[in-house]
Structure formats: structure tokens, C-alpha cells
Design a protein around this motif. Structure first.
Motif: not given
Length: 174
Positions: A77-95
Motif C-alpha cells: 500500500a505504501a509503495r502504491d501511494k509513493l508510485y501514484q505520487s511519482a506518476h502524478n508528477i510525471k504526468g503533470q510536469a511537462l504541462t
């Protein structure tokens, strides 16, 4: 025959606002002049002053996920939360104008996605990724013009690839 709808509990929700009343239809003359790409770019320009704040908020979410792992240990669960946060940054960073941070987050996501289990996620390398993203956002390291940020990305990616080399790729299923 019984009516299945009568046998179930349900609620019909009616939207509070009919949005059709909020939109003005363009005249044919206006429609010819309207450029949706220009309009979208203008809208992005108007809100671009908030981009740094939004990246800071996403970074705070990543830091909170990492703090939870440091305090309570790594689990799925903790790994998934960490991944979701990193994934959100990955997806929004360019914009949001932080493409270099997005590349770091993409490399971090690759690490998390590729390790076979949460206990195989190297905590020291994980901390380096979290700190790199935090520092890059705080310092405004947005793109390749930031040589330190580029070197950091290259180093993290190289260390990640070396670490992941020990795990055989999963078999390809047809």
C-alpha cells in the motif's frame, strides 16, 4: 415478470446546473475566426502563474508518501501511494513547465514498476529520487538548461538501470 429496477435501491441524481445555459453559441462569423488552439494556449498562459504552486503540492504529496514509508516501513500500500505520487508528477510536469522533473519522476516510476516486490525497492535509491524531485522543484530546475539537474537525472537513471539488471524480465505472455 418482475421489474428488476423496483427490486434495487437506487437514486437518480439530477445535475444542479445545466451547463448548456452557460455556453454561448458562436455566430458563423465568430466561428470562422475562432482558433481553439490559440484559445487553449491563452488559457494556459493565464493560469501559468499557479504552475509552481501546483508542482509544490504534488511534491508535498510525494514527500508525505515517503515519510510514511520511513516511519512505518515499506509495504504494498505504501509503495502504491509513493508510485501514484511519482506518476502524478510525471504526468503533470511537462504541462506545468517542469519537463526535467517529469523525466526524473518517469525514471522513478520505472524503478517502482520494475522491481518484483515492495521489499526489493531500494530505500536509499528511493530517497535519492524523492530528494531530487523535491530539490528540483524548489530550485526551479525545469529543463535541460539546468546542468546539475540533467546530471542528477543521468546518474539516477544509470543507478536504476544497474540495479534493475539483476532482475530478469518477466516472461512474455501471448
Amino acid at each position: 415478470m418482475a421489474d428488476p429496477a423496483k427490486d434495487q435501491d437506487y437514486e437518480i441524481v439530477t445535475p444542479p446546473t445545466d451547463l448548456r445555459g452557460k455556453v454561448r453559441e458562436l455566430t458563423p462569423r465568430e466561428a470562422k475566426k475562432f482558433d481553439p488552439v490559440k484559445a487553449a494556449e491563452a488559457a494556459l498562459q493565464r493560469i501559468s502563474g499557479h504552475f509552481s504552486n501546483w508542482m509544490e503540492t504534488e511534491t508535498e504529496s510525494l514527500l508525505a508518501a515517503w515519510d510514511e514509508i520511513r516511519q512505518n516501513g515499506m509495504n504494498e500500500a505504501a509503495r502504491d501511494k509513493l508510485y501514484q505520487s511519482a506518476h502524478n508528477i510525471k504526468g503533470q510536469a511537462l504541462t506545468l513547465g517542469f519537463p526535467l522533473v517529469g523525466d526524473v519522476a518517469a525514471s522513478f516510476c520505472h524503478l517502482i514498476e520494475t522491481v518484483p516486490s515492495p521489499d526489493k525497492l531500494p530505500l536509499e535509491l528511493t530517497e535519492r529520487y524523492v530528494e531530487a524531485i523535491r530539490a528540483m522543484v524548489a530550485e526551479g530546475a525545469k529543463d535541460e538548461a539546468n546542468k546539475t539537474g540533467v546530471e542528477l537525472l543521468e546518474t539516477l537513471t544509470a543507478v536504476t538501470n544497474a540495479y534493475l539488471a539483476q532482475f530478469p524480465p518477466p516472461p512474455v505472455q501471448d
